[in-house]
Design an enzyme around this catalytic site. Structure first.
Site, PDB file in Angstrom:
ATOM      1  N   GLU A 117      33.074 -10.052 -16.735  1.00 54.82           N
ATOM      2  CA  GLU A 117      34.205  -9.456 -16.032  1.00 54.82           C
ATOM      3  C   GLU A 117      35.110 -10.519 -15.423  1.00 54.82           C
ATOM      4  O   GLU A 117      36.336 -10.337 -15.346  1.00 54.82           O
ATOM      5  CB  GLU A 117      33.708  -8.496 -14.952  1.00 54.82           C
ATOM      6  N   PRO A 123      47.811  16.510 -23.933  1.00 49.05           N
ATOM      7  CA  PRO A 123      47.089  17.500 -23.116  1.00 49.05           C
ATOM      8  C   PRO A 123      47.273  17.237 -21.632  1.00 49.05           C
ATOM      9  O   PRO A 123      47.287  16.082 -21.182  1.00 49.05           O
ATOM     10  CB  PRO A 123      45.626  17.301 -23.536  1.00 49.05           C
TER      11      PRO A 123
END
Length: 692
Positions: free
Chosen positions: A472, A249
């Site tokens: 993180e 798409p």
């Protein structure tokens, strides 16, 4: 933009303006078409009006006391009881002349001058008899009983509900079929295709389509055939009957079809696959027949069907429905029209889909769709060209905005994503009341699209924030120290979208992937949970997305790619989509047990590797987490200060055909997407960091 292109656009605008004025003048000269529905409506109003309007003399309504007075004086000539509900009184001629009731117009006829509404017929007869007891029997008045039938009203009471139902049905059918050939009920089986011809031209051409050079070559050949057919027919060539645009798409399939409509200069029918689908049986096939009938009349022409998978799904693959499904009947008619007993010379069919694997094989064979044009995600050079197209209407600060940097920062972005980046950057700049769109606006737009909107107002405790920072930091440290992991760009603990923290990487644009590369990616993905285990001795639910990605990747490695020694060189991947509705697995239960075991072993091995790396570099990870807690956003340079230059960076760049260049403060820059990485890219990230 060159002067020739500007002249071309100005010429197109002037031509379109003159054509619009011409069409407006034609529409003004046309007289409105007379509608016979007005006659039907007037007749219906007249018919109903006759039932409610009285054209005889109006009678004065009276009371019982007044009627009693007339009876006692012998002035009543006749009493007419209609339907035992209303008493109509006719007065004698002499009394009527001497004293005419107000509101009456007697012309010497026996027209009732008075009207009395009776309640009970028995009570009225009894009162009438008591009033006339003292009168001479010859002067007594006896009522005449009359039954009056209102035939028009009775007929109307039967017809009006029926007409109402028919009118509601006509209204519903008109609404359902609105837009198909004038919106009339009998046009429900007509094609809904939008026609573009010499009067309604499309202004998009191939110059507006960037980054699809290979696809444009094949499409332009079809356009050239329509313009110069003798060039091909003299050599015995035939025009392709159809071309299927396949791709993810947003890669520009519909835009490419618009360019064909603007370049071909032939009638162009555009519609969607869902336009054939309707709740009524046989409507889809009827619309297909009508579409090709119109196309034959305007040949040579082009038909474009967007999202053709709405009707082109493989037949008989869904066991929940029968074979006589309406969608399959529509597909059968489409197959017949494309290449059946009768030929459609001069009619070319373009179609677009991002699910080519589920299409029916009869639809994809030669003679129907002769060509399958794959429109893939743009690479680095194509993204650069797409940025140049979408940045034309945007007021940018050319001294700051680097198109090469933006193209490197958007790997995996489609053309629609790049257009969205340019639009979001303009909106962010306008929100800050800037006169031009700056570099930081584009970087913020990329972060907005990739990670979602920042949520600094979300309530997070310090302990949670600390866990997120170490999580993180684990991702950043493991990816920095692994050979095949993606290079880090930025790490943040500011919540974005549904994520409490995020890390941005710059993936290599490679066509094939080895086991070591996929395994290192898994290790880097599990670095967050491993960091929680190493630094806190416990794990949390924050690694849900990481675990999902790792499990899917391990499953693909074992089941699809044949990268497992125990399963062997076997792939259970089904590229045809035939097993989509199957209730059975392509492997036995014993093999399923082995697959589960191998997936678990592979994931646990990756997790153990991540834990060992973090244990060896625990102090550096803690230092990185503290920096992340202080700044909330860190960049590549922060990792270089703590961990030093990234290992294997120079070797990786040379393997990709890139030349590493020294950057002040570091030995090399690890941007795998381009060879011209220099100090400018490093300064760009530093500026973003200070502004963040």
């Amino acid at each position: 933009m060159s002067d020739n292109s500007q002249d071309h656009y100005s010429k197109n605008e002037s031509d379109n303006t003159s054509k619009e004025k011409k069409r407006d003048s034609i529409n003004l000269n046309k007289k409105p078409k007379f509608n016979f529905y007005w006659i039907y409506g007037i007749l219906a109003v007249i018919f109903i009006g006759f039932q409610f309007l009285k054209f005889d003399e109006p009678a004065k309504k009276t009371t019982w006391f007044e009627l009693k007075k007339y009876l006692e004086q012998g002035k009543v000539e006749k009493i007419i009881l209609e339907n035992k509900e209303v008493a109509r009184i006719v007065l004698r001629a002499d009394s009527a002349k001497s004293k005419k009731p107000s509101g009456t117009f007697d012309r010497g006829t026996q027209t009732p001058q008075l009207e009395y509404q009776i309640g009970s017929i028995e009570t009225f007869e009894k009162n009438l008899e008591e009033v006339q007891k003292g009168l001479d029997p010859t002067k007594r008045v006896y009522p005449d009983y009359v039954t009056v039938k209102n035939w028009g009203g009775e007929i109307l009471s039967y017809i009006l509900p029926l007409l109402l139902l028919v009118g509601i049905w006509f209204f519903l059918m008109r609404m359902m079929s609105k837009g198909s050939g004038g919106g009339q009920i009998f046009n429900i089986g007509k094609s809904k295709a939008q026609l573009f011809d010499k009067d309604t031209q499309v202004n998009v051409n191939f110059n507006d389509v960037a980054g699809l050079e290979e696809a444009k070559v094949e499409i332009m050949e079809i356009v050239d055939f329509l313009k110069n057919p003798k060039k091909y027919t003299e050599l015995g060539g035939k025009i392709p009957k159809g071309a299927l645009l396949v791709g993810p798409p947003g890669t520009g399939k519909t835009l490419l079809a618009k360019a064909v409509a603007g370049e071909a200069k032939v009638p162009f029918f555009s519609l969607s696959g869902s336009d054939f689908v309707e709740m009524f049986v046989g409507v889809g096939a009827s619309r297909v027949r009508d579409l090709f009938k119109q196309a034959k009349e305007k040949a040579p022409c082009i038909i474009f069907i967007d999202e053709i998978d709405a009707i082109g799904r493989a037949r008989g693959k869904n066991p929940m429905t029968g074979s006589n499904e309406e969608r399959e009947n529509t597909l059968n008619q489409l197959l017949t029209e494309m290449d059946g007993f009768t030929t459609n010379s001069g009619v070319i069919i373009l179609a677009a889909t991002n699910r080519a694997d589920i299409l029916d094989r009869a639809l994809l064979r030669a003679g129907r769709f002769d060509r399958q044009i794959h429109v893939e995600l743009p690479d680095l050079e194509e993204r650069r060209a797409i940025f140049k197209v979408h940045l034309k209407p945007v007021k940018i600060d050319e001294a700051q905005v680097d198109i090469d940097l933006l193209s490197r920062q958007t790997p995996g972005f489609s053309g629609a994503d790049i257009a969205n980046v340019c639009n979001e950057a303009a909106l962010i700049a306008a929100r800050s009341n800037k006169s031009m769109v700056e570099k930081k606006d584009f970087l913020d737009a990329i972060d907005r699209i990739v990670g979602g909107l920042e949520k600094r107002s979300k309530i997070i405790t310090y302990e949670e924030k600390k866990v997120i920072a170490f999580h993180e930091a684990g991702h950043a440290a493991v990816s920095w120290l692994l050979r095949y992991a993606h290079p880090l760009v930025k790490v943040t603990i500011v919540p974005r979208g549904k994520a409490l923290g995020a890390a941005w990487y710059l993936p290599e644009e490679r066509q094939i992937t080895t086991f070591d590369q996929m395994f290192d990616e898994m290790v880097a993905t599990l670095g967050g949970r491993a960091s929680e285990q190493v630094n806190f001795g416990r794990i949390s639910t924050g690694a849900l997305n990481d675990l999902e990605r790792v499990t899917k990747q391990a499953y693909n490695m074992v089941v699809f790619f044949g990268l497992n020694d125990k399963i062997g060189n076997i792939s259970y991947y089904d590229s045809t989509g035939q097993m989509e509705y199957s209730f059975q697995k392509p492997y036995s239960e014993d093999t399923a047990v082995v697959i589960d075991q191998e997936i678990s072993k592979l994931v646990e091995k990756a997790y153990t590797t991540a834990v060992n790396i973090l244990i060896e570099n625990k102090e550096k990870v803690e230092k990185l987490a503290q920096v992340l807690l202080e700044k909330e956003v860190i960049f590549r340079e922060d990792l270089e200060q703590i961990f030093g230059p990234r290992p294997f960076e120079e070797e990786r760049l040379l393997a990709n055909g890139l030349t590493p260049k020294p950057v002040p403060g570091s030995s090399a820059v690890g941007n795998s997407a381009a060879a011209d990485t220099d100090a400018k890219g490093s300064e760009t990230l530093n500026d973003s960091e200070s502004q963040a």
